[in-house]
Design an enzyme around this catalytic site. Structure first.
Site, short mmCIF file in Angstrom:
data_model
loop_
_atom_site.label_atom_id
_atom_site.label_comp_id
_atom_site.label_asym_id
_atom_site.label_seq_id
_atom_site.Cartn_x
_atom_site.Cartn_y
_atom_site.Cartn_z
N ASP A 162 -19.51 -0.37 9.64
CA ASP A 162 -18.92 0.97 9.67
C ASP A 162 -18.36 1.31 11.05
O ASP A 162 -18.77 2.27 11.67
CB ASP A 162 -20.02 1.97 9.25
CG ASP A 162 -19.52 3.40 9.24
OD1 ASP A 162 -18.37 3.62 8.84
OD2 ASP A 162 -20.31 4.29 9.65
N GLU A 416 -29.05 -4.05 9.79
CA GLU A 416 -28.99 -3.75 8.36
C GLU A 416 -28.50 -4.89 7.48
O GLU A 416 -27.65 -4.68 6.61
CB GLU A 416 -28.14 -2.50 8.11
CG GLU A 416 -28.70 -1.26 8.76
CD GLU A 416 -28.07 0.02 8.22
OE1 GLU A 416 -27.03 -0.06 7.56
OE2 GLU A 416 -28.65 1.10 8.45
N TYR A 471 -31.74 7.69 6.62
CA TYR A 471 -30.85 8.84 6.47
C TYR A 471 -31.36 9.81 5.41
O TYR A 471 -30.58 10.33 4.60
CB TYR A 471 -29.42 8.33 6.15
CG TYR A 471 -28.79 7.69 7.38
CD1 TYR A 471 -28.11 8.47 8.31
CD2 TYR A 471 -28.90 6.33 7.63
CE1 TYR A 471 -27.55 7.93 9.45
CE2 TYR A 471 -28.35 5.77 8.78
CZ TYR A 471 -27.68 6.58 9.68
OH TYR A 471 -27.13 6.04 10.82
N TYR A 475 -27.73 10.55 3.32
CA TYR A 475 -27.25 9.74 2.19
C TYR A 475 -28.14 9.91 0.96
O TYR A 475 -27.70 9.70 -0.16
CB TYR A 475 -27.17 8.26 2.57
CG TYR A 475 -26.06 7.96 3.56
CD1 TYR A 475 -24.73 8.16 3.20
CD2 TYR A 475 -26.33 7.48 4.83
CE1 TYR A 475 -23.70 7.89 4.09
CE2 TYR A 475 -25.31 7.20 5.72
CZ TYR A 475 -23.99 7.41 5.35
OH TYR A 475 -22.98 7.15 6.23
N GLU A 506 -31.91 4.56 13.85
CA GLU A 506 -30.83 5.45 13.41
C GLU A 506 -31.41 6.55 12.55
O GLU A 506 -32.23 6.28 11.65
CB GLU A 506 -29.77 4.70 12.58
CG GLU A 506 -28.91 3.75 13.38
CD GLU A 506 -27.80 3.07 12.56
OE1 GLU A 506 -27.40 3.63 11.52
OE2 GLU A 506 -27.37 1.99 12.98
C1 GCB Z 1 -25.82 2.76 9.24
C2 GCB Z 1 -25.16 1.74 10.11
C3 GCB Z 1 -24.16 2.36 11.04
C4 GCB Z 1 -23.35 3.42 10.32
C5 GCB Z 1 -24.31 4.50 9.84
C6 GCB Z 1 -23.59 5.60 9.07
O1 GCB Z 1 -26.87 2.59 8.71
O2 GCB Z 1 -26.06 0.95 10.83
O3 GCB Z 1 -23.32 1.35 11.55
O4 GCB Z 1 -22.33 3.96 11.09
O5 GCB Z 1 -25.24 3.93 8.99
O6 GCB Z 1 -23.21 6.58 9.69
O7 GCB Z 1 -23.39 5.45 7.88
#
Ligand code: GCB
Length: 594
Positions: A162, A416, A471, A475, A506
């Protein structure tokens, strides 16, 4: 490979500036020998920079294939008799380089340096043409992976990570000298023994008379006073009353490595050495025997106009912003950053999780998360043995480049990847061995994704430290922070039962700067604040959590898509590094300063 430096015995010349640049639209450059003449129809381009955003031209921005860079350099006339080396700090993702008409090197992998001895191809005092063809295509056998797909309107590059596939010459290009017999490599490992520090060193000589080379080292403190001196290609230096390298106090000694010819110093190379230890004990991550808590971000090399091009002004400013917000660490998500960044982090006492470019080895994800399907991650046609060999090599190369940086405390060998399958276990088991063999002194881990929650991940068993990207509230449980909190606590309790330290590498929520809600909804600054507060409550309740690195430091460019509004907007700061409300929250929590 040692970084080019000016020393008492070495000189260097930076080749940065405006180069000729041409897209190879028909793919004819290699077969018709573009390296042998000035590039036709070329425009000028800045090095270092990604080529993509320098022109207001969609053909350039989205270009996939070969691009050609060319410059002419006058070799300093004082370099007669020296060994002369051409060094690229990186070329994304693949490059072949010629000096004059002679091909001197090919390198794959977009984020690490490569070089060639060009002594016999250049004449001090005269000009020489340097040409590089740089290719930005990805395949299932590159790290990161990607695939060229045929579409009704032509070929496109698809990839599973991403961030925008910026490409070109992102870092400096150097011409530099060494003596004919020279210091080729240095490895230091530091330790603590009560109030004293120890520096174990191993040296390698290269060149004409490498076998007979006599090597010696001198260690000096910051004031230039000699602390210890030893002869020999390996040994241990003792530093009484050592000033330790600690987070926030990047104290560095200067190790001068000498190659001797009789009484004279034939080659001299300085290495900054921070004396510190790193250890995982139970659920603690110890630096110098003290528990360390990571506060900071996953970052990107990403700025307007230059893309992934390194720029010292951006580096200094980014680190000033980290200091403002109270961060003590960052992860080089999702590839090795410029070595300038690591050297600066060494001096600033910033702690770094150093990541390979192994991102997007997960066909269950795309453009963020839960995306593109249609491929099996591990299979003979996709991520296979050959990919694994490339991955192993990039781990070794990363360690070779970064092994001596005190700021680096943990290797992340992938971000990931698919990790819940038997194929994943088989793929990763040997890669952990590769990392530990390359560097037995630092912990090794990989970053786990939500698709492989606790109890299902088959790769975390190999990690010294659990790194989790989660997340909840974005998400999943989007807009439902109460549900998110409950689910997150439940999953984290599972991971905590594994008895390893956990870093949340993250957690984040896209936020459009300036969007406000009385009742916080996703995308608003208020929601990002509440999302972070919820996460922090969860982290604070779990003793095994030894770090929080929010996603992301700043907004960054991505491929276009329905979940990306002018890029990924999960930054605590905007792309031009202005704070969102979340940044003020972090600053209060992390005790940021001026
Ligand atoms: C993730 C990835 C990262 C993305 C992020 C997102 O898990 O490691 O590269 O930018 O999510 O914002 O979706």
């Amino acid at each position: 490979m040692l970084r080019p430096r000016d020393t008492a015995t070495r000189e260097r010349k930076r080749l940065d500036g405006l180069w000729s640049f041409a897209l190879d639209l028909q793919g004819l450059g290699r077969s018709t020998g573009w390296q042998s003449r000035p590039l036709q129809g070329a425009r000028e381009i800045a090095v270092p920079a990604s080529f993509n955003d320098l022109f207001a031209d969609p053909e350039v921005r989205d270009y996939v294939g070969d691009v050609w860079y060319q410059t002419t350099v006058r070799v300093p006339r004082g370099w007669t008799g020296q060994r002369i080396v051409l060094n690229f700090e990186s070329a994304t993702h693949k490059a072949t380089v010629w000096v004059g008409d002679t091909e001197v090197m090919t390198h794959e992998g977009g984020y690490l340096p490569f070089e060639a001895d060009v002594t016999d191809l250049v004449t001090p005092g005269e000009e020489v043409r340097v040409t590089a063809v740089v290719n930005n295509e990805l395949t299932f056998q590159t790290i990161p992976p990607g695939v060229m797909e045929d579409t009704p309107t032509g070929k496109t590059l698809r990839y599973w990570h991403d961030f925008f596939n910026y490409a070109g010459l992102h870092r400096s290009v150097w011409l530099y000298t060494t003596p004919r017999t020279y210091v080729a490599d240095i490895t230091v490992v530091t330790g603590l023994d009560g109030a004293a520090g120890t520096v174990d060193y191993t040296l390698e000589a290269g060149g004409d008379a490498a076998d007979q080379a006599r090597l010696a080292v001198v260690l000096r403190n910051r004031e230039g006073h000699e602390i210890a001196a030893v002869d020999g290609a390996s040994g241990t230096l003792t530093v009484p009353d050592v000033h330790r390298w600690t987070p926030g106090d990047g104290y560095l000694y200067d190790l001068e490595v000498r190659l001797l010819d009789g009484e004279t110093t034939a080659d001299s190379y300085p290495l900054a050495v921070g004396v510190r230890t790193v250890e995982v004990r139970g659920t603690d991550f110890l630096i110098n025997g003290q528990p360390f808590y990571f506060r900071g971000f996953g970052m990107h090399e990403d700025h307007a106009t230059v893309g992934k091009g390194h720029n010292d002004a951006h580096l200094v400013h980014d680190v000033a912003v980290l200091e403002w917000v109270g961060a003590n660490s960052f992860r080089t998500s999702h590839y090795p950053y410029s070595e300038d960044v690591l050297e600066y982090a060494d001096r600033q006492g910033l702690v770094v999780i150093d990541e390979t470019p192994a991102v997007g080895l997960n066909m269950g994800l795309g453009g963020g998360i839960f995306g593109a399907q249609g491929y099996t991650t591990y299979s003979p046609e996709t991520i296979n043995d050959q990919t694994q060999a490339v991955h192993a090599q990039v781990i070794r190369d990363l360690v070779v480049r970064d092994k001596n940086h005190p700021c680096v405390v943990l290797w992340s060998i992938a971000n990931e990847p698919e990790s819940h399958t038997a194929a994943a276990e088989e793929y990763f088991r040997p890669l952990f061995d590769v990392a530990r063999e390359a560097d037995p002194t630092r912990p090794v881990g990989f970053v786990n994704v939500m698709l492989a929650p606790h109890g299902q991940c088959r790769v975390s068993q190999f990690s010294d430290v659990l790194m989790l990207n989660r997340y909840y509230g974005w998400y999943v449980y989007s807009g439902d922070l109460a549900g998110a909190e409950r689910a997150w606590r439940e999953e984290l309790a599972g991971w905590a039962s594994d008895g390893k330290p956990i870093i949340i590498t993250e957690y984040g929520a896209d936020t459009f700067p300036g969007l406000h809600n009385l009742v916080p909804q996703p995308w608003s600054e208020e929601y990002q604040v509440e999302y972070l507060e919820m996460n922090h409550r969860v982290f604070d309740s779990v003793g095994a959590v030894v770090g929080e690195q929010m996603w992301n430091f700043a907004d960054f460019a991505t491929v276009a898509g329905p979940t990306r509004v002018g890029g990924n907007k999960k930054g605590a700061f905007t792309r031009d590094r202005e704070p969102k409300a979340a940044a003020h929250l972090l600053r209060r929590r992390w005790g940021g300063g001026v």
